[in-house]
Design a protein around this motif. Structure first.
Motif, PDB file in Angstrom:
ATOM      1  N   GLU A 176       0.861  -1.222   0.046  1.00 41.03           N
ATOM      2  CA  GLU A 176      -0.063  -0.174   0.052  1.00 41.03           C
ATOM      3  C   GLU A 176       0.882   1.383  -0.013  1.00 41.03           C
ATOM      4  N   ASP A 177       1.944   1.270   0.617  1.00 44.65           N
ATOM      5  CA  ASP A 177       2.991   2.407   0.570  1.00 44.65           C
ATOM      6  C   ASP A 177       3.375   2.608  -0.619  1.00 44.65           C
ATOM      7  N   PHE A 178       3.764   1.653  -1.607  1.00 44.27           N
ATOM      8  CA  PHE A 178       4.285   1.807  -2.899  1.00 44.27           C
ATOM      9  C   PHE A 178       3.240   2.135  -3.861  1.00 44.27           C
ATOM     10  N   VAL A 179       1.875   1.891  -3.606  1.00 39.85           N
ATOM     11  CA  VAL A 179       0.635   2.441  -4.274  1.00 39.85           C
ATOM     12  C   VAL A 179       0.472   3.819  -4.080  1.00 39.85           C
ATOM     13  N   LEU A 180       0.593   4.078  -2.723  1.00 43.11           N
ATOM     14  CA  LEU A 180       0.571   5.787  -2.414  1.00 43.11           C
ATOM     15  C   LEU A 180       1.476   6.505  -3.031  1.00 43.11           C
ATOM     16  N   TRP A 181       3.010   6.134  -3.067  1.00 41.31           N
ATOM     17  CA  TRP A 181       4.134   6.913  -3.432  1.00 41.31           C
ATOM     18  C   TRP A 181       3.770   7.253  -5.004  1.00 41.31           C
ATOM     19  N   LEU A 182       3.231   6.073  -5.831  1.00 30.30           N
ATOM     20  CA  LEU A 182       2.956   6.238  -7.378  1.00 30.30           C
ATOM     21  C   LEU A 182       1.674   7.239  -7.497  1.00 30.30           C
ATOM     22  N   LYS A 183       0.613   7.260  -6.587  1.00 28.39           N
ATOM     23  CA  LYS A 183      -0.394   7.936  -6.773  1.00 28.39           C
ATOM     24  C   LYS A 183       0.051   9.633  -6.710  1.00 28.39           C
ATOM     25  N   ILE A 184       0.802   9.628  -5.654  1.00 26.56           N
ATOM     26  CA  ILE A 184       1.491  11.187  -5.120  1.00 26.56           C
ATOM     27  C   ILE A 184       2.300  11.474  -6.657  1.00 26.56           C
ATOM     28  N   LEU A 185       3.096  10.567  -7.082  1.00 26.39           N
ATOM     29  CA  LEU A 185       4.205  11.156  -8.038  1.00 26.39           C
ATOM     30  C   LEU A 185       3.629  11.336  -9.503  1.00 26.39           C
ATOM     31  N   LYS A 186       2.384  10.552  -9.643  1.00 26.24           N
ATOM     32  CA  LYS A 186       1.694  10.653 -10.783  1.00 26.24           C
ATOM     33  C   LYS A 186       1.095  12.183 -11.137  1.00 26.24           C
ATOM     34  N   ASN A 187       0.908  12.759  -9.856  1.00 27.98           N
ATOM     35  CA  ASN A 187       0.577  14.067 -10.004  1.00 27.98           C
ATOM     36  C   ASN A 187       1.671  15.249  -9.985  1.00 27.98           C
ATOM     37  N   ASN A 188       2.544  14.883 -10.982  1.00 24.35           N
ATOM     38  CA  ASN A 188       3.792  15.799 -10.964  1.00 24.35           C
ATOM     39  C   ASN A 188       4.629  16.240  -9.944  1.00 24.35           C
ATOM     40  N   VAL A 189       4.523  15.275  -9.009  1.00 25.74           N
ATOM     41  CA  VAL A 189       5.380  15.557  -7.598  1.00 25.74           C
ATOM     42  C   VAL A 189       6.675  14.785  -7.909  1.00 25.74           C
ATOM     43  N   VAL A 190       7.774  15.303  -7.260  1.00 24.53           N
ATOM     44  CA  VAL A 190       9.036  14.334  -7.541  1.00 24.53           C
ATOM     45  C   VAL A 190       9.452  14.365  -5.977  1.00 24.53           C
ATOM     46  N   ALA A 191       9.837  12.974  -5.742  1.00 25.11           N
ATOM     47  CA  ALA A 191      10.511  12.616  -4.450  1.00 25.11           C
ATOM     48  C   ALA A 191      11.940  12.720  -4.456  1.00 25.11           C
ATOM     49  N   TYR A 192      12.584  13.529  -3.329  1.00 20.51           N
ATOM     50  CA  TYR A 192      13.929  13.683  -3.191  1.00 20.51           C
ATOM     51  C   TYR A 192      14.679  12.961  -2.336  1.00 20.51           C
ATOM     52  N   GLY A 193      15.791  12.567  -2.351  1.00 23.67           N
ATOM     53  CA  GLY A 193      16.364  11.550  -1.541  1.00 23.67           C
ATOM     54  C   GLY A 193      17.362  12.158  -0.899  1.00 23.67           C
ATOM     55  N   LEU A 194      17.413  11.906   0.527  1.00 23.00           N
ATOM     56  CA  LEU A 194      18.338  12.553   1.477  1.00 23.00           C
ATOM     57  C   LEU A 194      19.512  11.248   1.887  1.00 23.00           C
ATOM     58  N   ASP A 195      20.629  11.324   1.271  1.00 23.00           N
ATOM     59  CA  ASP A 195      21.277  10.038   1.316  1.00 23.00           C
ATOM     60  C   ASP A 195      22.112   9.986   2.782  1.00 23.00           C
ATOM     61  N   GLU A 196      21.230   9.824   3.961  1.00 23.08           N
ATOM     62  CA  GLU A 196      21.810   9.849   5.128  1.00 23.08           C
ATOM     63  C   GLU A 196      21.072   8.636   5.961  1.00 23.08           C
ATOM     64  N   VAL A 197      21.656   7.823   6.609  1.00 24.75           N
ATOM     65  CA  VAL A 197      21.027   6.779   7.262  1.00 24.75           C
ATOM     66  C   VAL A 197      20.427   7.515   8.626  1.00 24.75           C
ATOM     67  N   LEU A 198      19.204   7.508   8.596  1.00 27.96           N
ATOM     68  CA  LEU A 198      18.447   8.126   9.648  1.00 27.96           C
ATOM     69  C   LEU A 198      17.348   7.314  10.283  1.00 27.96           C
ATOM     70  N   SER A 199      17.337   5.854   9.690  1.00 30.70           N
ATOM     71  CA  SER A 199      16.253   5.052  10.475  1.00 30.70           C
ATOM     72  C   SER A 199      16.551   3.811  10.389  1.00 30.70           C
ATOM     73  N   SER A 200      16.399   3.151  10.988  1.00 37.24           N
ATOM     74  CA  SER A 200      16.590   1.523  11.068  1.00 37.24           C
ATOM     75  C   SER A 200      15.272   0.351  10.949  1.00 37.24           C
ATOM     76  N   TYR A 201      15.463  -0.159   9.919  1.00 36.49           N
ATOM     77  CA  TYR A 201      14.200  -1.068   9.647  1.00 36.49           C
ATOM     78  C   TYR A 201      14.415  -2.454   9.959  1.00 36.49           C
ATOM     79  N   ARG A 202      13.641  -3.095  10.707  1.00 36.15           N
ATOM     80  CA  ARG A 202      13.942  -4.309  11.428  1.00 36.15           C
ATOM     81  C   ARG A 202      13.534  -5.498  10.371  1.00 36.15           C
ATOM     82  N   LYS A 203      14.407  -6.498  10.177  1.00 38.01           N
ATOM     83  CA  LYS A 203      14.368  -7.362   9.200  1.00 38.01           C
ATOM     84  C   LYS A 203      13.982  -8.873   9.794  1.00 38.01           C
TER      85      LYS A 203
END
Length: 261
Positions: A176-203
């Motif tokens: 559902e997150d991928f779907v939301l990002w696509l919906k937002i970006l489809k409306n002429n929005v660009v997502a910009y990446g900050l290449d700093e490690v600022l979160s931890s994802y539990r695998k």
């Protein structure tokens, strides 16, 4: 909507093992103009007592209790509907923020007038031990680029609601997150990446091959039934998605709250 307030949306379902550590990572933020909205989606374990201990001591932690388990997309939408902040951020109950996550990211957004940003993150195991793996960001993602594979980690996202508020709503589907990002970006929005490690994802320790197969099926469904791509374009994007998956040598966590089956 309070200016420069960051609303952190945290859904939880039977998360007693990790929710306290998650909350502490928010309490430790160097940026203090925040609220944490925890949506308990019908937990039957000790999550409620743990959350209440903190919400009673820290007024910026808001606890919302659902009477039944509705699903992660519903819980996140409830959190968004109750958020007072200009900025929306997401943090699942078993993931963690680094100390400067909010501070560095909101400065990145304000200094560049960005509406949608994401950051790099690292991986930890079920015992919060580093797996020495970092998922870096690209400089940006637009709709066409993101179709080739979701490189935007939900726990790293920050969105300015003054610019794209009406689009921030999760749908009832897998990824559902991928779907939301696509919906937002489809409306002429660009997502910009900050290449700093600022979160931890539990695998998770659950089967990697099984999760990858499910993820591939869900992604194909997004291409065909949600984005309704022509078959040739869907096949092209899917091939890029597969290659991208091998490159990252990781997998996407199934968003069902009790992440470890």
């Amino acid at each position: 909507m309070e200016n420069n307030l960051v609303s952190i949306i945290t859904p939880v379902y039977n998360g007693e093992k990790y929710i306290e550590e998650c909350i502490k990572s928010v309490l430790n933020q160097s940026y203090k103009n925040i609220e944490m909205i925890i949506i308990d989606d019908g937990s039957t374990d000790n999550s409620e007592n743990i959350i209440n201990k903190y919400s009673k001591s820290f007024p910026f932690i808001k606890y919302i209790k659902c009477n039944k388990n509705n699903g992660v997309w519903v819980a996140r939408n409830i959190g968004i509907e109750n958020a007072k902040g200009r900025f929306i951020s997401f943090l699942d109950a078993d993931d963690l923020y680094k100390k400067n996550k909010i501070k560095n990211q909101i400065n990145f957004m304000l200094n560049n007038n960005y509406s949608f940003t994401y950051t790099a993150y690292d991986l930890i195991d079920e015992n919060s031990t580093s797996l020495n793996k970092v998922i870096n960001t690209k400089k940006y993602e637009d709709y066409e680029r993101l179709l080739k594979g979701n490189d935007i980690g939900c726990l790293t996202v920050m969105i300015d609601r003054l610019k794209i508020d009406t689009l921030i709503r999760f749908e009832s589907c897998h990824h559902e997150d991928f779907v939301l990002w696509l919906k937002i970006l489809k409306n002429n929005v660009v997502a910009y990446g900050l290449d700093e490690v600022l979160s931890s994802y539990r695998k998770s320790s659950s089967s990697l091959s099984h999760n990858k197969i499910k993820s591939a099926i869900w992604t194909w469904n997004i291409y065909i039934n949600i984005e309704k791509l022509p078959l040739n374009k869907a096949l092209y994007c899917f091939s890029k998605y597969i290659v991208n998956g091998f490159r990252k040598n990781s997998y996407k966590k199934e968003t069902t709250y009790s992440y470890f089956f």
